[in-house]
Design an enzyme around this catalytic site. Structure first.
Site, PDB file in Angstrom:
ATOM      1  N   SER A 105      15.038  87.496  42.180  1.00 21.23           N
ATOM      2  CA  SER A 105      13.755  86.823  42.158  1.00 21.23           C
ATOM      3  C   SER A 105      13.811  85.401  41.584  1.00 21.23           C
ATOM      4  CB  SER A 105      12.742  87.635  41.342  1.00 21.23           C
ATOM      5  OG  SER A 105      13.149  87.713  39.980  1.00 21.23           O
ATOM      6  N   LYS A 116      12.005  79.266  35.306  1.00 22.15           N
ATOM      7  CA  LYS A 116      11.346  80.222  36.191  1.00 22.15           C
ATOM      8  C   LYS A 116       9.908  80.377  35.712  1.00 22.15           C
ATOM      9  CE  LYS A 116      12.221  84.988  37.835  1.00 22.15           C
ATOM     10  NZ  LYS A 116      13.095  86.172  37.646  1.00 22.15           N
ATOM     11  N   SER A 164      18.265  89.652  39.358  1.00 20.20           N
ATOM     12  CA  SER A 164      17.521  88.439  39.707  1.00 20.20           C
ATOM     13  C   SER A 164      18.098  87.124  39.200  1.00 20.20           C
ATOM     14  CB  SER A 164      16.085  88.542  39.213  1.00 20.20           C
ATOM     15  OG  SER A 164      15.334  89.249  40.160  1.00 20.20           O
TER      16      SER A 164
HETATM   17  N1  GLN Z   1      15.360  92.764  43.420  1.00 18.33           N
HETATM   18  C1  GLN Z   1      15.112  93.641  42.321  1.00 18.33           C
HETATM   19  C2  GLN Z   1      13.664  94.067  42.321  1.00 18.33           C
HETATM   20  O1  GLN Z   1      12.990  93.728  43.218  1.00 18.33           O
HETATM   21  C3  GLN Z   1      15.476  92.984  41.031  1.00 18.33           C
HETATM   22  C4  GLN Z   1      14.511  91.954  40.614  1.00 18.33           C
HETATM   23  C5  GLN Z   1      14.795  91.387  39.260  1.00 18.33           C
HETATM   24  O2  GLN Z   1      15.929  91.468  38.754  1.00 18.33           O
HETATM   25  N2  GLN Z   1      13.776  90.858  38.658  1.00 18.33           N
HETATM   26  O3  GLN Z   1      13.185  94.734  41.468  1.00 18.33           O
END
Ligand code: GLN
Length: 486
Positions: free
Chosen positions: A154, A79, A178
């Site tokens: 994400s 990532k 994420s």
């Molecule tokens: N979707 C969640 C957010 O927008 C979690 C994102 C994540 O785990 N980085 O914060």
């Protein structure tokens, strides 16, 4: 069967037996990327030279009979939130465009030392803020199971690349789901370790008290093997836990007979997609058949998790993102007159809508007049949520639940409705707030052929048990053998 269809451990076996070289496997990935990534768009940057050089070095070690690790020579992706020395790292943001880190994240160093060629940097929501990859400043990634849909977020680029067999495995990060949600959306395995299990040093910070890196793979055994490389105390991360790392593969085949598995009733709320619920309930019955006892449990503060998370995460983000001011990293508004304008213009141009929204939410929650009413209160509720888990784990060994209330949705469907996007995270956020480990394992498909994931949640530092529970289910099914039709 193609070379890229193998799991990490299957490839490792062939590498050890000398049946295939790391250069061949790495080239196979690069060719696959060439062929499918114009459709999937998982990669922000491919490091062909770096990956091939690492593969050659790995082959030399294998020939000399001195492999650096069990996974030596198995190519993976990262990532684009992990710092990679000499290779641009953007966090999916314009504000870091052109930023070339002078150092590796600890986990990147560990992968290099273990001999895994790094194929490049994978797409993500900007600064890991999002659930669909659509907040990436560059482009959205597409789900290999249906390219009109999101692979989740994400870590959507990581999940899509693993599912599309562009990489054998990948690293993601999980702040509120994420790793797990994109894994569920792509028929892959994703593990968020216990907070403190894996070093955050050199991982670009979103919400520091919640962020945790982890493995994303096609099989449970691969997740165990990759976690083995990543886990361990790191003196460079003050929140890294000084605990021993067990052998994650040792008990993988131990089964679930005699285990007590809790089913939190708050995780089956109204509004859930009935096909997703059916797949998850089917998995629960399977666990009973395999000899586990299902126990109805309650995590009563679950309904406050979303509000709590969306105060704490933006509060921490607003502080973490303050450093992108045009002075030290990436983008700089060169036409600015004076320091204040440099800050303002750089941030105005560098951050996308979602990052700005989080900065504003977080700044508000932390501001003098509102700190007690929002941030402080959210911290207190966070304690209650953590206590819910502590109480549940006095009764049961682990918890089984859905990952997402919905199946992978269409790209564009929720992008203009942040609240409905946030709501897709209801079942993954509590785990991060409590700091406990959580895993997503494929548990079926909807009628339209979209993947569904099952969540396994456990006590702090109990990743080995989660992997064993997930493996018990995986062994009974061929879900993980099904390949995305890309
Ligand atoms: N979707 C969640 C957010 O927008 C979690 C994102 C994540 O785990 N980085 O914060």
């Amino acid at each position: 069967m193609q070379l890229t269809d193998l799991s990490m451990l299957e490839l490792a076996e062939k590498l050890a037996a000398g049946q295939v070289s790391s250069v061949e496997a790495t080239r196979a990935c690069l060719e696959r990327i060439q062929r499918v990534d114009s459709t999937i768009r998982a990669f922000l940057r491919v490091d062909e030279k770096g990956a091939l050089a690492a593969a050659e070095a790995s082959d030399a070690r294998r020939r000399a009979g001195t492999p650096a690790s069990a996974l030596d020579g198995v190519p993976v992706g990262l990532k684009d939130l992990f710092l990679t020395k000499g290779l641009e790292t953007t966090a999916g943001s314009r504000v870091l465009e052109g930023f070339v880190p002078p150092m590796d994240a600890t986990v990147v160093r560990l992968l290099r030392e273990a001999g895994l060629p790094l194929l490049g940097k994978l797409n993500l929501d900007e600064f890991a803020m999002g659930s669909s990859n659509e907040s990436s400043a560059y482009f959205p990634t597409h789900n290999p199971w249906d390219v009109t849909r999101t692979p989740g977020g994400s870590s959507g680029g990581s999940a899509a690349a693993v599912a599309a067999r562009e990489v054998y495995g990948a690293l993601g990060t999980d702040t509120g789901g994420s790793i797990r949600q994109p894994a569920a959306f792509t028929n892959t395995v994703g593990l968020k370790p216990t907070y403190g299990r894996v070093s955050r040093y050199g991982v670009i910070a979103y919400a520091s008290s919640l962020d945790q890196p982890g493995p994303m793979t096609r099989t449970v055994a691969d997740a165990a093997a990759l976690l083995q490389v990543l886990a361990g105390h790191d003196p460079l991360d003050s929140t890294s836990a000084p605990v021993k790392t067990p052998d994650y593969s040792a008990e993988l085949e131990g089964g679930v007979r005699g285990l007590k598995l809790g089913v939190p009733r708050e995780y089956f709320a109204e509004g859930m997609d009935p096909e997703v619920e059916a797949a998850v309930r089917g998995a629960l019955r399977e666990y009973e058949r395999l000899g586990a006892t299902l126990v109805d449990v309650s995590l009563p503060h679950t309904r406050y998790a979303l509000a709590t998370y969306y105060l704490i995460a933006p509060a921490e983000a607003s502080s973490n993102l303050a450093r992108y001011d045009g002075v030290r990293y990436g983008l700089r508004a060169k036409d600015a007159k004076g320091l204040k304008e440099l800050y303002a213009l750089t941030r105005e141009r560098g951050f996308g809508a979602e990052a700005k929204r989080r900065i504003m939410l977080g700044t508000y929650a932390l501001s003098a007049g509102y700190y007690d009413a929002y941030y402080l209160r959210a911290q207190k509720v966070r304690t209650l949520i953590r206590e819910d888990f502590t109480r549940a784990f006095q009764q049961v060994d682990a918890l089984l639940a859905p990952i997402s209330p919905v199946a992978p949705f269409k790209l564009g469907e929720k992008v203009n409705d942040p609240l409905s996007m946030y709501l897709t995270d209801v079942y993954t956020l509590p785990c991060n707030l409590a700091g406990v480990p959580g895993l997503s394992v494929p548990c079926g498909f909807t009628k339209a052929g979209l993947p569904v994931g099952l969540q396994v949640l456990g006590r702090a530092f109990d990743e080995a048990l989660l992997l064993r529970i997930a493996r018990a289910f995986e062994r009974e099914h061929d879900f993980f053998r099904r390949l995305a039709p890309v």
